[in-house]
Design an enzyme around this catalytic site. Structure first.
Site, PDB file in Angstrom:
ATOM      1  N   CYS A 123     -19.943  -6.285   2.258  1.00  5.83           N
ATOM      2  CA  CYS A 123     -19.378  -4.999   2.661  1.00  5.83           C
ATOM      3  C   CYS A 123     -18.049  -4.849   1.936  1.00  5.83           C
ATOM      4  O   CYS A 123     -17.224  -5.765   1.946  1.00  5.83           O
ATOM      5  CB  CYS A 123     -19.163  -4.946   4.168  1.00  5.83           C
ATOM      6  SG  CYS A 123     -18.445  -3.391   4.766  1.00  5.83           S
ATOM      7  N   CYS A 146       0.099   4.596   7.043  1.00  2.60           N
ATOM      8  CA  CYS A 146      -0.584   4.398   8.326  1.00  2.60           C
ATOM      9  C   CYS A 146       0.300   3.556   9.251  1.00  2.60           C
ATOM     10  O   CYS A 146       0.653   2.421   8.918  1.00  2.60           O
ATOM     11  CB  CYS A 146      -1.922   3.705   8.106  1.00  2.60           C
ATOM     12  SG  CYS A 146      -2.987   4.525   6.893  1.00  2.60           S
ATOM     13  N   CYS A 149       0.841  -1.194   0.000  1.00  2.00           N
ATOM     14  CA  CYS A 149       0.000   0.000   0.000  1.00  2.00           C
ATOM     15  C   CYS A 149       0.879   1.248   0.000  1.00  2.00           C
ATOM     16  O   CYS A 149       1.887   1.296   0.698  1.00  2.00           O
ATOM     17  CB  CYS A 149      -0.908   0.005   1.230  1.00  2.00           C
ATOM     18  SG  CYS A 149      -2.037   1.415   1.291  1.00  2.00           S
ATOM     19  N   CYS A 195     -16.848  -9.390   4.030  1.00  2.00           N
ATOM     20  CA  CYS A 195     -16.189  -8.091   3.886  1.00  2.00           C
ATOM     21  C   CYS A 195     -15.054  -8.230   2.879  1.00  2.00           C
ATOM     22  O   CYS A 195     -14.094  -8.971   3.120  1.00  2.00           O
ATOM     23  CB  CYS A 195     -15.648  -7.616   5.228  1.00  2.00           C
ATOM     24  SG  CYS A 195     -16.927  -7.531   6.509  1.00  2.00           S
ATOM     25  N   ARG A 212     -18.946  -4.155  16.720  1.00  2.00           N
ATOM     26  CA  ARG A 212     -18.287  -5.385  16.286  1.00  2.00           C
ATOM     27  C   ARG A 212     -16.924  -5.545  16.950  1.00  2.00           C
ATOM     28  O   ARG A 212     -16.071  -4.662  16.871  1.00  2.00           O
ATOM     29  CB  ARG A 212     -18.117  -5.385  14.769  1.00  2.00           C
ATOM     30  CG  ARG A 212     -17.552  -6.695  14.216  1.00  2.00           C
ATOM     31  CD  ARG A 212     -17.389  -6.614  12.710  1.00  2.00           C
ATOM     32  NE  ARG A 212     -18.607  -6.126  12.086  1.00  2.00           N
ATOM     33  CZ  ARG A 212     -18.629  -5.468  10.932  1.00  2.00           C
ATOM     34  NH1 ARG A 212     -17.500  -5.202  10.290  1.00  2.00           N
ATOM     35  NH2 ARG A 212     -19.767  -5.063  10.426  1.00  2.00           N
ATOM     36  N   CYS A 215     -20.166   1.629   7.648  1.00  2.00           N
ATOM     37  CA  CYS A 215     -19.434   0.852   8.656  1.00  2.00           C
ATOM     38  C   CYS A 215     -18.129   1.586   8.917  1.00  2.00           C
ATOM     39  O   CYS A 215     -17.307   1.748   8.010  1.00  2.00           O
ATOM     40  CB  CYS A 215     -19.188  -0.557   8.128  1.00  2.00           C
ATOM     41  SG  CYS A 215     -18.121  -1.575   9.174  1.00  2.00           S
ATOM     42  N   CYS A 227      -0.393  -0.241  10.266  1.00  2.00           N
ATOM     43  CA  CYS A 227      -0.762  -1.228   9.248  1.00  2.00           C
ATOM     44  C   CYS A 227       0.425  -2.050   8.768  1.00  2.00           C
ATOM     45  O   CYS A 227       1.478  -1.512   8.401  1.00  2.00           O
ATOM     46  CB  CYS A 227      -1.418  -0.517   8.064  1.00  2.00           C
ATOM     47  SG  CYS A 227      -2.058  -1.681   6.820  1.00  2.00           S
TER      48      CYS A 227
END
Length: 371
Positions: A142, A69, A65, A109, A272, A202, A72
């Site tokens: 999702c 972040c 990616c 998801c 969740r 979400c 991550c």
């Protein structure tokens, strides 16, 4: 405690706690912890009964990616050693999704690493949704693909996506401490675009990144303000090879307080229990089911989770039931659809001979004892 009685009353009325009340939840002592869980449990049972919704992650594209972040394992410069692969073919993704549905998952998801999808990527996901629904027509889908344009959000809804996930992660004030390649407002914008396109929003948080109590309260209030339908609460998985690889701030007790905080601020939405639960809650995971009404089944994006069978046994042993396909998760006032009454209790479970293990070590043997 007067505080907890007040929070329960407000939760049953869908009324927001004050900021001071929210901070007080995180300041409760370990002696008060079971009272906090019990109070949050009253709110949870009022809106969701004893149902637990199961969700299943399929990582469509892993690693590499361009965002930075800090939490991550797939970030720019990560040395975490996670799987790196490009887009799964629709059939491959559908096969992976079917395993989760067979295990009891109501929602699949679909997640892809990256800043955001191209239009071609959105069409790949549309084809994947079609392949999944070909075998599992009623499953909720999702998508979690990063930042979206309005048209991309609309296309996902047209393709059959039910929801879109894009977490706020932490408070606006401290967001720049965990990421420099985008900002808090960028994330809020994508959540709003998803909602505007008719997708169920979400969005959640990650706890354990060194944030303050005030940061946790701020981010959950921001989620309430956005009026999201689902709030995933993640606990940081400190991957070696990432900037937060040495952050181990959480205890099982603090995790339970954070979950209770989410329930009190967002009483009638799906809360969740998400990544990191096995690492940080450990043997207190079943207590969390008295607060949350949704969990992920099995593995996460780049880390392994508790075995799906163990998840199902935990739910049953704690006195809860898996939410069945066709049952509406959210209360009627949020959806306009009545929630089905729970099925009457059946006969007690049969014997479980597999749980009985004959001792073959320790006294009377040549093997060391289990101590």
């Amino acid at each position: 405690m007067d505080l907890l009685n007040t929070l329960v009353d407000k939760g049953l009325r869908r009324e927001s706690p004050t900021r001071e009340e929210a901070l007080a939840v995180l300041a409760t002592t370990d002696d008060e912890l079971l009272d906090v869980v019990a109070a949050a449990g009253k709110v949870r049972r009022h809106w969701f009964g004893r149902r637990v919704k199961l969700n299943y992650l399929v990582n469509l594209k892993s690693g590499l990616c361009p965002e930075d972040c800090s939490y991550c394992s797939q970030r720019l410069g990560s040395k975490a050693g996670v799987l790196n692969y490009t887009w799964l073919k629709p059939g491959e993704a559908a096969e992976a999704a079917h395993a989760g549905v067979a295990g009891g998952a109501k929602r699949v998801c679909l997640v892809a690493s990256g800043r955001g999808p191209t239009d071609r990527d959105v069409e790949r996901v549309a084809a994947t949704i079609a392949a999944i629904k070909d075998k599992n027509e009623d499953v909720e889908i999702c998508a979690c693909l990063g930042f979206l344009s309005e048209r991309q959000a609309e296309r996902l809804r047209e393709a059959g996506a039910h929801a879109y996930n894009h977490n706020l992660n932490t408070s606006e004030e401290t967001y720049a401490d965990i990421c420099t390649t985008h900002g808090f407002d960028d994330r809020v914008d994508t959540v709003r675009k998803a909602k505007h396109a008719g997708l169920s929003a979400c969005s959640g948080l990650i706890a354990g990144m060194g944030e303050s109590d005030a940061d946790l309260v701020d981010v959950i209030f921001a989620l309430r303000e956005l009026d999201v339908d689902s709030v995933p609460v993640n606990f940081l998985i400190p991957f070696e090879g990432t900037p937060l690889g040495e952050q181990w701030h959480l205890t099982p007790q603090r995790c339970l307080r954070i979950l209770a905080l989410a329930r009190f601020i967002c009483p009638d939405v799906e809360v969740r229990l998400s990544a990191g639960r096995e690492i940080h809650l450990r043997t207190l995971q079943p207590l969390a089911l008295h607060i949350v009404n949704s969990i992920f089944l099995g593995d996460y994006l780049t880390s392994e989770g508790q075995a799906g069978k163990a998840d199902l046994e935990m739910i049953t042993d704690a006195g809860f039931e898996v939410e069945e396909a066709g049952t509406t998760t959210l209360p009627e006032h949020r959806t306009g659809v009545p929630v089905a009454e729970p099925a009457p209790a059946g006969a007690p479970p049969g014997g479980r001979a597999d749980l009985v293990a004959i001792r073959r070590r320790g006294a009377g043997t040549d093997l060391p004892p289990n101590a």
